[in-house]
Design an enzyme around this catalytic site. Structure first.
Site, mmCIF file in Angstrom:
data_model
loop_
_atom_site.group_PDB
_atom_site.id
_atom_site.type_symbol
_atom_site.label_atom_id
_atom_site.label_comp_id
_atom_site.label_asym_id
_atom_site.label_seq_id
_atom_site.Cartn_x
_atom_site.Cartn_y
_atom_site.Cartn_z
ATOM 1 N N GLY A 122 0.828 -1.209 0.000
ATOM 2 C CA GLY A 122 0.000 0.000 0.000
ATOM 3 C C GLY A 122 0.861 1.257 0.000
ATOM 4 O O GLY A 122 1.932 1.284 0.619
ATOM 5 N N GLU A 211 25.859 -5.783 26.251
ATOM 6 C CA GLU A 211 24.970 -4.620 26.289
ATOM 7 C C GLU A 211 25.817 -3.353 26.435
ATOM 8 O O GLU A 211 26.631 -3.250 27.351
ATOM 9 C CB GLU A 211 23.986 -4.767 27.459
ATOM 10 N N VAL A 245 30.069 -3.223 21.142
ATOM 11 C CA VAL A 245 30.543 -4.080 20.050
ATOM 12 C C VAL A 245 31.119 -3.210 18.942
ATOM 13 O O VAL A 245 30.480 -2.263 18.474
ATOM 14 C CB VAL A 245 29.392 -4.968 19.532
ATOM 15 N N VAL A 279 19.246 -5.160 18.924
ATOM 16 C CA VAL A 279 19.586 -3.814 19.424
ATOM 17 C C VAL A 279 18.441 -2.828 19.242
ATOM 18 O O VAL A 279 18.632 -1.628 19.422
ATOM 19 C CB VAL A 279 20.857 -3.278 18.730
ATOM 20 N N GLY A 280 17.270 -3.330 18.898
ATOM 21 C CA GLY A 280 16.121 -2.445 18.788
ATOM 22 C C GLY A 280 15.456 -2.551 17.427
ATOM 23 O O GLY A 280 15.887 -3.320 16.565
ATOM 24 N N ARG A 281 14.397 -1.790 17.267
ATOM 25 C CA ARG A 281 13.634 -1.808 16.021
ATOM 26 C C ARG A 281 13.419 -0.377 15.565
ATOM 27 O O ARG A 281 13.445 0.547 16.353
ATOM 28 C CB ARG A 281 12.285 -2.518 16.246
ATOM 29 N N ALA A 329 2.663 -4.522 21.168
ATOM 30 C CA ALA A 329 1.453 -4.901 20.443
ATOM 31 C C ALA A 329 0.207 -4.274 21.075
ATOM 32 O O ALA A 329 -0.656 -3.735 20.366
ATOM 33 C CB ALA A 329 1.333 -6.421 20.436
ATOM 34 N N HIS A 453 -6.496 -17.266 48.617
ATOM 35 C CA HIS A 453 -5.326 -17.947 49.172
ATOM 36 C C HIS A 453 -5.361 -19.406 48.773
ATOM 37 O O HIS A 453 -6.412 -20.031 48.874
ATOM 38 C CB HIS A 453 -5.320 -17.823 50.694
HETATM 39 C C1 LIG Z 1 10.899 -11.261 18.936
HETATM 40 C C2 LIG Z 1 9.850 -10.236 19.304
HETATM 41 C C3 LIG Z 1 9.056 -10.440 20.427
HETATM 42 C C4 LIG Z 1 8.080 -9.512 20.760
HETATM 43 N N1 LIG Z 1 7.321 -9.752 21.872
HETATM 44 C C5 LIG Z 1 6.365 -8.873 22.213
HETATM 45 C C6 LIG Z 1 5.529 -9.119 23.331
HETATM 46 O O1 LIG Z 1 5.662 -10.134 24.018
HETATM 47 N N2 LIG Z 1 4.559 -8.220 23.629
HETATM 48 C C7 LIG Z 1 4.387 -7.076 22.889
HETATM 49 O O2 LIG Z 1 3.505 -6.282 23.208
HETATM 50 N N3 LIG Z 1 5.157 -6.816 21.830
HETATM 51 C C8 LIG Z 1 6.129 -7.687 21.462
HETATM 52 N N4 LIG Z 1 6.892 -7.449 20.354
HETATM 53 C C9 LIG Z 1 6.638 -6.199 19.590
HETATM 54 C C10 LIG Z 1 5.398 -6.362 18.711
HETATM 55 O O3 LIG Z 1 5.593 -7.430 17.830
HETATM 56 C C11 LIG Z 1 5.143 -5.069 17.958
HETATM 57 O O4 LIG Z 1 5.041 -4.001 18.873
HETATM 58 C C12 LIG Z 1 3.850 -5.157 17.174
HETATM 59 O O5 LIG Z 1 3.878 -6.206 16.247
HETATM 60 C C13 LIG Z 1 3.599 -3.831 16.427
HETATM 61 O O6 LIG Z 1 2.387 -3.924 15.756
HETATM 62 P P1 LIG Z 1 2.104 -3.067 14.448
HETATM 63 O O7 LIG Z 1 0.776 -3.516 13.980
HETATM 64 O O8 LIG Z 1 2.343 -1.641 14.723
HETATM 65 O O9 LIG Z 1 3.238 -3.491 13.396
HETATM 66 P P2 LIG Z 1 3.635 -4.906 12.803
HETATM 67 O O10 LIG Z 1 3.222 -5.995 13.677
HETATM 68 O O11 LIG Z 1 5.063 -4.785 12.441
HETATM 69 O O12 LIG Z 1 2.749 -5.031 11.486
HETATM 70 C C14 LIG Z 1 2.926 -4.192 10.396
HETATM 71 C C15 LIG Z 1 2.391 -4.897 9.164
HETATM 72 O O13 LIG Z 1 2.362 -3.966 8.090
HETATM 73 C C16 LIG Z 1 2.754 -4.625 6.906
HETATM 74 N N5 LIG Z 1 3.228 -3.580 5.981
HETATM 75 C C17 LIG Z 1 4.282 -2.731 6.146
HETATM 76 N N6 LIG Z 1 4.340 -1.856 5.130
HETATM 77 C C18 LIG Z 1 3.300 -2.143 4.311
HETATM 78 C C19 LIG Z 1 2.823 -1.574 3.116
HETATM 79 N N7 LIG Z 1 3.379 -0.486 2.581
HETATM 80 N N8 LIG Z 1 1.744 -2.147 2.519
HETATM 81 C C20 LIG Z 1 1.142 -3.250 3.068
HETATM 82 N N9 LIG Z 1 1.535 -3.795 4.210
HETATM 83 C C21 LIG Z 1 2.604 -3.252 4.835
HETATM 84 C C22 LIG Z 1 3.826 -5.595 7.351
HETATM 85 O O14 LIG Z 1 3.967 -6.655 6.421
HETATM 86 C C23 LIG Z 1 3.274 -6.044 8.703
HETATM 87 O O15 LIG Z 1 2.481 -7.199 8.572
HETATM 88 C C24 LIG Z 1 7.870 -8.359 19.968
HETATM 89 C C25 LIG Z 1 8.645 -8.155 18.824
HETATM 90 C C26 LIG Z 1 9.617 -9.084 18.490
HETATM 91 C C27 LIG Z 1 10.432 -8.858 17.246
#
Ligand SMILES: Cc1cc2nc3c(=O)[nH]c(=O)nc-3n(C[C@H](O)[C@H](O)[C@H](O)COP(=O)(O)OP(=O)(O)OC[C@H]3O[C@@H](n4cnc5c(N)ncnc54)[C@H](O)[C@@H]3O)c2cc1C
Length: 483
Positions: A122, A211, A245, A279-281, A329, A453
């Site tokens: 999109g 870290e 690192v 190291v983050g997203r 999430a 309890h």
């Molecule tokens: C290993 C790991 C463990 C995690 N554990 C937790 C947890 O325990 N609890 C928690 O709360 N959070 C956790 N998170 C974080 C969580 O996954 C994210 O915060 C959450 O998925 C964000 O949701 P979102 O809908 O914003 O984005 P996303 O889940 O990243 O979804 C975005 C979607 O948009 C789609 N997309 C992107 N650009 C386009 C485009 N231009 N057109 C069409 N589709 C597109 C992608 O394909 C994707 O499916 C974890 C993350 C990781 C990597």
């Protein structure tokens, strides 16, 4: 008008799919565009969370916990067995089955609620139009009264450790190991690094976490963070703080990672069979915004929004990981609901002060509200109560006594300001704190509440009693805090 929708959501992760479902529930004609392609070439909903994040990591954490319990704890319960064997491909296959089931579940929810699923990439155009580019290259344009951007985030890569096919991986690669690495390195002692490090440590990897920061879990209450660090070290996780690192060399199926510390000018080196870079997203906006569409990014690359997720273009919203705030999430899902309701009913909000944080190690680390450091810095007078799981009958019965519950309250109003837990079921206990705080509870409210309890939740009850120096099941210290 088949190409006109009330709402077009771009991205089907927990922010986008929840927004789409809520919008459809409210009677809005809604489409969701998702580019993720599953095994059979079909669209796969659920985003990072369901596919390569929250759910698969928890599936592996649960499997590895069961293995570890069988190996290390069963004997203490009087359960003898003649040896436990781990089948890693079977563990990974179970995880994949759970992921597939949940992703299909979201697709069914779309069908049940009448959300149109569009498969492809999109792009936001000017004039509230959205362009869809399908996998076969065909392009279609849709008119949208409202657009919701929910394109999520992607792992950060760092120059010293470029990813390789199978030795240096990101969090997604770490969910696919087909055997237990003997020596596992993790860069980053954040939530993802600690969770993935725990998975593989429990099934036998020697795990070293590097870290760069000096403070462990800098965002957490530091008393709880120190307690957690002590527990992880007891579990033989080798966590090296202040380790920056600077480079890596891959050869002969292993990787040597070079790092510096504040204590020494000299580079140190440690060798691993696998290395996870956690190291983050960063926000993901590649190919998303047509120049001139009017949607702006902030200086860190997030889509710029106000408190209610409005971008600079009226009728265009952005939610989830792609906007400011914690990348979680549940935060994205709540923003999704808020935006759908704003579009339909014009009033809705998210309480950003009460976003629970959880690290799903064992024991878990979880918190909500202000840390003691934050309350101290605010200058408010406060009081603190803590209670150890070692004095909780249910924790003893389960042989799971590491950790504490800590409650911080305002000295004068008694209002709960923060709940911080390291211990068994910390996430569930903190959720009780979230509910209490959402209703503006005082510690007295929880002191007067009856807790079943024996439960682990009794640790929360005792901690709120300890705030005023009358915990029952331990000698009370003088109430602590700043007046
Ligand atoms: C290993 C790991 C463990 C995690 N554990 C937790 C947890 O325990 N609890 C928690 O709360 N959070 C956790 N998170 C974080 C969580 O996954 C994210 O915060 C959450 O998925 C964000 O949701 P979102 O809908 O914003 O984005 P996303 O889940 O990243 O979804 C975005 C979607 O948009 C789609 N997309 C992107 N650009 C386009 C485009 N231009 N057109 C069409 N589709 C597109 C992608 O394909 C994707 O499916 C974890 C993350 C990781 C990597």
């Amino acid at each position: 008008m088949p190409n006109k929708f009330d709402v077009v959501v771009i991205g089907g992760g927990p922010a986008g799919y929840v927004c789409a479902i809520r919008a459809a529930q409210l009677g809005l004609k809604t489409a969701c565009i998702e580019k993720w392609t599953g095994d059979k070439g079909k669209p796969q909903l659920g985003g990072t969370c369901l596919n390569v994040g929250c759910i698969p990591s928890k599936a592996l954490l649960d499997s590895s916990h069961k293995f570890h319990e069988a190996e290390a704890d069963f004997k203490q319960h009087g359960i003898e067995h003649s040896g436990v064997k781990l089948d890693v491909p079977a563990m990974i296959a179970r995880k994949n089955k759970i992921v597939a089931k949940l992703c299909m579940g979201v697709e069914s929810l779309f069908k049940a609620n009448g959300v149109t699923l569009l498969h492809g990439m999109g792009k936001v155009l000017a004039g509230k139009q959205v362009e869809l580019t399908r996998n076969d290259g065909s392009v279609e344009t849709f008119d949208a009264e409202n657009i919701v951007i929910a394109t999520g985030s992607t792992p950060v890569e760092i120059p010293p450790t470029p990813l390789t096919d199978d030795i240096i991986v990101d969090s997604t690669g770490a969910l696919e190991f087909q055997e237990v690495p003997e020596r596992l390195g993790v860069i980053g002692a954040g939530v993802i690094g600690l969770e993935l490090g725990s998975v593989w440590a429990r099934v036998g990897s020697k795990v070293t976490v590097l870290e760069a920061q000096d403070a462990f879990l800098a965002a957490a209450d530091q008393q709880v963070a120190k307690e957690a660090l002590k527990i992880f070290k007891k579990q033989k996780l080798d966590i090296r703080m202040g380790a920056r690192v600077v480079g890596s060399d891959v050869a002969n199926g292993e990787v040597a990672v070079r790092y510096t510390t504040a204590d020494s000018e000299e580079e140190q080196s440690v060798t691993f069979d696998k290395l996870i870079v956690a190291v983050g997203r960063r926000p993901y906006t590649e190919g998303l915004l047509e120049p001139g569409c009017g949607v702006n990014l902030d200086e860190r690359g997030f889509i710029f929004v106000d408190e209610q997720c409005r971008t600079d273009v009226p009728g265009v919203f952005a939610i989830g990981d792609v906007v400011r705030g914690p990348m979680l999430a549940h935060k994205g899902s709540e923003e999704g609901v808020m935006v759908a309701e704003l579009i339909k009913e014009k009033t809705a909000q998210v309480n950003y002060d009460l976003i629970p944080s959880v690290i799903y190690t064992h024991p878990e680390v979880a918190w909500v509200g202000q840390t003691e450091e934050e309350v101290k810095a605010s200058g408010e007078s406060y009081k603190v109560g803590t209670f150890p799981f070692a004095a909780i009958g249910r924790a003893l019965a389960a042989n799971d006594t590491d950790g504490i519950v800590k409650v911080i309250a305002h000295e004068e109003t008694d209002r709960i300001l923060g709940v911080h837990v390291v211990g068994p079921s910390a996430a569930e206990i903190v959720q009780q704190g979230v509910i209490a705080m959402e209703f503006g509870s005082s510690t007295e409210d929880l002191q007067l509440t009856m807790f079943a309890h024996p439960t682990l939740s009794e640790a929360l009850h005792e901690a709120v009693l300890a705030v005023d120096g009358h915990a029952i099941h331990m000698p009370n210290r003088k109430p602590r805090g700043k007046k």
